[in-house]
Scaffold this motif. Structure first.
Motif, mmCIF file in Angstrom:
data_model
loop_
_atom_site.group_PDB
_atom_site.id
_atom_site.type_symbol
_atom_site.label_atom_id
_atom_site.label_comp_id
_atom_site.label_asym_id
_atom_site.label_seq_id
_atom_site.Cartn_x
_atom_site.Cartn_y
_atom_site.Cartn_z
ATOM 1 N N ILE A 1 -38.207 42.031 13.729
ATOM 2 C CA ILE A 1 -37.116 41.235 14.303
ATOM 3 C C ILE A 1 -37.086 41.401 15.817
ATOM 4 O O ILE A 1 -36.892 40.440 16.563
ATOM 5 C CB ILE A 1 -35.768 41.613 13.659
ATOM 6 C CG1 ILE A 1 -35.775 41.236 12.170
ATOM 7 C CG2 ILE A 1 -34.618 40.903 14.364
ATOM 8 C CD1 ILE A 1 -34.516 41.597 11.417
ATOM 9 N N GLN A 2 -37.311 42.652 16.284
ATOM 10 C CA GLN A 2 -37.333 42.870 17.735
ATOM 11 C C GLN A 2 -38.433 42.043 18.391
ATOM 12 O O GLN A 2 -38.268 41.535 19.496
ATOM 13 C CB GLN A 2 -37.532 44.349 18.053
ATOM 14 C CG GLN A 2 -36.231 45.149 17.985
ATOM 15 C CD GLN A 2 -36.477 46.633 18.169
ATOM 16 O OE1 GLN A 2 -36.917 47.308 17.249
ATOM 17 N NE2 GLN A 2 -36.190 47.133 19.348
ATOM 18 N N LEU B 1 -39.331 39.186 17.664
ATOM 19 C CA LEU B 1 -38.903 37.794 17.794
ATOM 20 C C LEU B 1 -38.107 37.561 19.069
ATOM 21 O O LEU B 1 -37.864 36.417 19.446
ATOM 22 C CB LEU B 1 -38.054 37.384 16.581
ATOM 23 C CG LEU B 1 -38.774 37.326 15.244
ATOM 24 C CD1 LEU B 1 -37.767 37.033 14.129
ATOM 25 C CD2 LEU B 1 -39.841 36.240 15.264
ATOM 26 N N ASP B 2 -37.683 38.665 19.695
ATOM 27 C CA ASP B 2 -36.924 38.553 20.947
ATOM 28 C C ASP B 2 -35.724 37.630 20.734
ATOM 29 O O ASP B 2 -35.528 36.660 21.464
ATOM 30 C CB ASP B 2 -37.843 38.017 22.066
ATOM 31 C CG ASP B 2 -37.316 38.383 23.440
ATOM 32 O OD1 ASP B 2 -36.323 39.134 23.513
ATOM 33 O OD2 ASP B 2 -37.889 37.911 24.431
ATOM 34 N N ILE B 3 -34.933 37.940 19.704
ATOM 35 C CA ILE B 3 -33.908 37.004 19.223
ATOM 36 C C ILE B 3 -32.786 36.754 20.220
ATOM 37 O O ILE B 3 -32.072 35.768 20.093
ATOM 38 C CB ILE B 3 -33.291 37.487 17.887
ATOM 39 C CG1 ILE B 3 -32.717 38.900 18.043
ATOM 40 C CG2 ILE B 3 -34.305 37.417 16.775
ATOM 41 C CD1 ILE B 3 -31.978 39.379 16.806
ATOM 42 N N HIS B 4 -32.612 37.656 21.184
ATOM 43 C CA HIS B 4 -31.490 37.467 22.104
ATOM 44 C C HIS B 4 -31.869 36.667 23.340
ATOM 45 O O HIS B 4 -31.027 36.435 24.197
ATOM 46 C CB HIS B 4 -30.926 38.826 22.536
ATOM 47 C CG HIS B 4 -30.342 39.598 21.396
ATOM 48 N ND1 HIS B 4 -29.382 39.067 20.564
ATOM 49 C CD2 HIS B 4 -30.587 40.841 20.935
ATOM 50 C CE1 HIS B 4 -29.057 39.965 19.649
ATOM 51 N NE2 HIS B 4 -29.784 41.046 19.837
ATOM 52 N N ARG B 5 -33.144 36.290 23.443
ATOM 53 C CA ARG B 5 -33.517 35.459 24.592
ATOM 54 C C ARG B 5 -32.848 34.093 24.418
ATOM 55 O O ARG B 5 -32.834 33.536 23.336
ATOM 56 C CB ARG B 5 -35.035 35.294 24.661
ATOM 57 C CG ARG B 5 -35.491 34.556 25.899
ATOM 58 C CD ARG B 5 -36.992 34.388 25.886
ATOM 59 N NE ARG B 5 -37.688 35.591 26.310
ATOM 60 C CZ ARG B 5 -37.917 35.922 27.583
ATOM 61 N NH1 ARG B 5 -37.489 35.145 28.530
ATOM 62 N NH2 ARG B 5 -38.562 37.025 27.879
ATOM 63 N N GLY B 6 -32.320 33.541 25.474
ATOM 64 C CA GLY B 6 -31.535 32.302 25.376
ATOM 65 C C GLY B 6 -32.348 31.102 24.950
ATOM 66 O O GLY B 6 -33.514 31.099 24.889
ATOM 67 N N ASN C 1 -37.329 46.163 11.238
ATOM 68 C CA ASN C 1 -36.575 46.055 12.487
ATOM 69 C C ASN C 1 -37.485 45.673 13.646
ATOM 70 O O ASN C 1 -37.124 44.872 14.508
ATOM 71 C CB ASN C 1 -35.875 47.378 12.799
ATOM 72 C CG ASN C 1 -34.710 47.642 11.851
ATOM 73 O OD1 ASN C 1 -34.344 46.786 11.050
ATOM 74 N ND2 ASN C 1 -34.148 48.826 11.923
#
Lengths: 281, 157
Positions: B149-150, B152-157, B146
């Motif tokens: 994945i965090q 990777l900062d996946i929610h950054r646009g 986890n």
């Protein structure tokens, strides 16, 4: 879906006007769009998308995040992430833009009846799911338990805050929010959405899982759901690809044998799984 | 071990916490003298970065924030844990020091196993010790996955 002929009017943008603009976060707005001259907007299936073209900037696929059939409007929630979306987020009420659609295959609302639902959204994955959630809540007795997990980068990146607050207060669904990182003023959960799946309440044999968000998140959600006993065929992911024509002509959005614009964006996991592990697809 | 608002002995049993479900009662009975049920008030710290890693926490109720503090930025919560989850494995590693802060977000109740007794039990009863580590390792692995994945900062646009 049949491929339209090249003179099909469904690929010609119609002029729409921004009726309302709601700032969701620092870089995300929801645009309420109505056809120029009024009239109804076409019916859409939750999960479908439109191609939006702010004049002179280009065209981009944006999921429909809501609609108001009485007032004849569609809502699209857009994050500024490039030239076209940046222009879209800056459109003021009264501005005109081109809209064509709706396109694609949405969430399997019909086959989900009588099933429990685990709905997982990451970041801007919530807007494409919101119309489906609204339909489910409007016909709540037709579905089993509903668990919704919504993850975002930080608390200030959460969209639809007032509607989420109303959903949280309902006793016929469980809505959990989690963020990747937060300060001490956040009393909610911190961590990945997948960390909420082991204790989600559903009957794996009678559950559909719908996920929308970053691909790596959806893959992890699918794996966590399968670990809970959910059949892979009951898992649906909404894919995002660089769509151009939106009707299966150009191949820009091809993902393995699927055209995301025409066969998706919502696709069953078994059709996606072999390709999710392939680089450069 | 940090001070808690209240603590009392806990009679360990497989039903005490999901983590203990698969352990033999005799192993747990042996650990019972080294276990306490403790209650932490909201904003109280269960453990502090750099402090002696002297306990293994089995969360029963409430919510715990794992925090990182650096001089140049505000304190950051990187994960929260709740009932049924476990906290802290630095007591297994030779330096026996915590590497982050854990704060009770709201009143939190936990079974706390004394690390020294736990290490001794793992050494003295290898079969149970392997079972213990086999139960802990997937949790560590999942949190590591986890965290990747965090990162990777996946929610950054």
């Amino acid at each position: 879906m049949a491929i339209p002929s090249r003179d099909d009017v469904s690929i010609v943008p119609r002029p729409f006007v921004v009726r309302d603009r709601v700032v969701e976060t620092g870089d995300t707005v929801s645009l309420d769009l109505v056809p120029v001259g009024g009239g109804p907007v076409p019916e859409f299936a939750p999960g479908q998308f439109n191609m939006l073209s702010p004049f002179g900037a280009g065209e981009v696929a944006i999921s429909i995040s809501g609609s108001d059939e009485e007032r004849g409007s569609w809502t699209h929630t857009v994050r500024s992430a490039g030239k076209v979306t940046d222009r879209l987020t800056r459109l003021p009420p009264g501005a005109t833009l081109g809209v064509r659609g709706p396109y694609g295959v949405g969430w399997p609302l019909a086959s989900a009846r009588d099933h429990d639902l685990l709905i997982v959204a990451g970041g801007l994955g919530l807007p494409p799911l919101r119309p489906a959630i609204r339909r489910i809540l409007a016909h709540r007795t037709e579905y089993g338990r509903v668990e919704i997990v919504y993850g975002a980068r930080t608390p200030s990146d959460l969209v639809f805050s007032s509607e989420i607050q109303r959903w949280r207060l309902r006793d016929d669904l469980r809505f959990q929010t989690t963020v990747d990182a937060a300060g001490r003023d956040w009393y909610g959960d911190v961590g990945l959405v997948t960390a909420r799946i082991p204790d989600a309440r559903f009957d794996p044999a009678r559950t559909q899982v719908w996920a929308c968000g970053p691909e790596i998140m959806m893959k992890a959600v699918a794996q966590a759901a399968i670990a809970r006993g959910v059949p892979p065929a009951a898992i649906y992911l909404s894919m995002e690809r660089n769509m151009k024509c939106a009707v299966g002509w150009c191949g820009h959005c091809q993902f393995g044998p699927e055209f995301v614009c025409r066969d998706g964006p919502v696709l069953p996991y078994p059709a996606l799984a072999p390709w999710l592990a392939v680089r450069e697809v | 071990m940090s001070a808690a608002r209240s603590s009392r002995p806990h009679a360990l049993a497989p039903s005490s916490h999901p983590f203990l479900r698969d352990f033999d009662p005799p192993f747990l009975h042996g650990l019972a003298p080294a276990s306490q049920e403790r209650t932490f008030a909201a904003d109280e710290y269960l453990l502090r970065d750099g402090g002696e890693a002297d306990g293994f926490y089995l969360l029963l109720h409430g919510k715990v924030a794992l925090e990182i503090a650096t001089p140049e930025r505000p304190r950051l919560t990187i994960q929260t844990l709740g009932p049924g989850e476990v906290l802290g494995w630095s007591w297994l590693l030779p330096s026996h020091r915590w590497h982050l802060d854990a704060r009770a977000v709201k009143e939190t109740r936990a079974i706390v196993l004394e690390a020294a007794a736990l290490r001794h039990a793992i050494d003295a009863h290898p079969r149970d010790g392997v079972r213990f580590l086999t139960a802990l390792l997937p949790i560590i692995g999942q949190r590591l996955a986890n965290t990747r994945i965090q990162l990777l900062d996946i929610h950054r646009g």
